[in-house]
Scaffold this active site. Sequence first.
Site, mmCIF file in Angstrom:
data_model
loop_
_atom_site.group_PDB
_atom_site.id
_atom_site.type_symbol
_atom_site.label_atom_id
_atom_site.label_comp_id
_atom_site.label_asym_id
_atom_site.label_seq_id
_atom_site.Cartn_x
_atom_site.Cartn_y
_atom_site.Cartn_z
ATOM 1 N N ASN A 18 0.654 -1.036 -0.078
ATOM 2 C CA ASN A 18 0.002 -0.146 0.188
ATOM 3 C C ASN A 18 0.661 1.179 -0.051
ATOM 4 O OD1 ASN A 18 0.737 -0.880 2.873
ATOM 5 N ND2 ASN A 18 -1.097 0.248 3.528
ATOM 6 N N CYS B 54 -4.449 0.719 -2.169
ATOM 7 C CA CYS B 54 -4.036 -0.405 -1.487
ATOM 8 C C CYS B 54 -3.217 -1.167 -2.313
ATOM 9 C CB CYS B 54 -5.467 -1.160 -1.663
ATOM 10 S SG CYS B 54 -6.619 -0.534 -0.442
ATOM 11 N N GLU C 136 -3.393 -4.546 -2.982
ATOM 12 C CA GLU C 136 -3.802 -5.253 -3.849
ATOM 13 C C GLU C 136 -4.024 -4.739 -5.534
ATOM 14 O OE1 GLU C 136 -4.942 -4.661 -0.996
ATOM 15 O OE2 GLU C 136 -6.189 -6.275 -0.234
HETATM 16 N N1 THU Z 1 -5.144 -1.570 2.797
HETATM 17 C C1 THU Z 1 -4.627 -2.429 1.972
HETATM 18 O O1 THU Z 1 -3.675 -2.225 1.099
HETATM 19 N N2 THU Z 1 -5.432 -3.504 1.477
HETATM 20 C C2 THU Z 1 -6.454 -4.095 2.109
HETATM 21 O O2 THU Z 1 -6.909 -5.210 1.928
HETATM 22 C C3 THU Z 1 -7.063 -3.068 3.521
HETATM 23 C C4 THU Z 1 -6.255 -1.630 3.514
HETATM 24 C C5 THU Z 1 -4.480 -0.247 3.125
HETATM 25 C C6 THU Z 1 -5.145 0.958 2.506
HETATM 26 C C7 THU Z 1 -4.515 2.037 3.738
HETATM 27 O O3 THU Z 1 -3.295 2.301 3.323
HETATM 28 C C8 THU Z 1 -4.433 0.952 5.008
HETATM 29 O O4 THU Z 1 -4.272 -0.284 4.591
HETATM 30 C C9 THU Z 1 -5.312 1.181 6.085
HETATM 31 O O5 THU Z 1 -6.757 1.055 5.627
#
Ligand code: THU
Length: 159
Positions: free
Chosen positions: A61, A72, A74
């Site tokens: 992320n 994110c 993913e």
């Molecule tokens: N986040 C992800 O990268 N993937 C997930 O599946 C859940 C949330 C990140 C977004 C943000 O940078 C941090 O986690 C908190 O939400």
Amino acid sequence: MQKRVIETRVSVYSFDELPTGCQQLINAAKEQVSNAYAPYSGFHVGAAVLLENGEIFAGNNQENSAYPSSLCAERVAMFYANARRPDVPASAIAIAAFAKGRFVDEPVTPCGSCRQVLLETEIRFNRNIKVLLYGEKEIYMIDSIKDLLPLSFGKSNLK
Ligand code: THU
């Protein structure tokens, strides 16, 4: 009026029970958390996409002081894979999260926007993408992104 029940099947594994390939993909996702840029949430997420040709594209992320501009793990990983190998289907994605000095106990689940993006790749190549959600206590394995996004919107809705 009728009621319909939509079921989602989730296989629950311990790490040791998983096939070696799945363990490797999870390890690739776990390695990525240390490169995450998450100074605002402190929630470090890693994702690793396995392509059908055996290549792995991984990401994490990337946060921003203007919060909605963040992305994110993913989506970083899947966009990276699709950008570099536009003709190669993805066959699996693993996701892991690290917060407060440790990997989270419960399997980390992708947000709605990421599910929609992962679904696009699944539909684009007409190949199911297996999802591995890592938790220290247990790991979820899901056979298709469609199981994570019931009643989804896809290109068939645009016809
Ligand atoms: N986040 C992800 O990268 N993937 C997930 O599946 C859940 C949330 C990140 C977004 C943000 O940078 C941090 O986690 C908190 O939400």
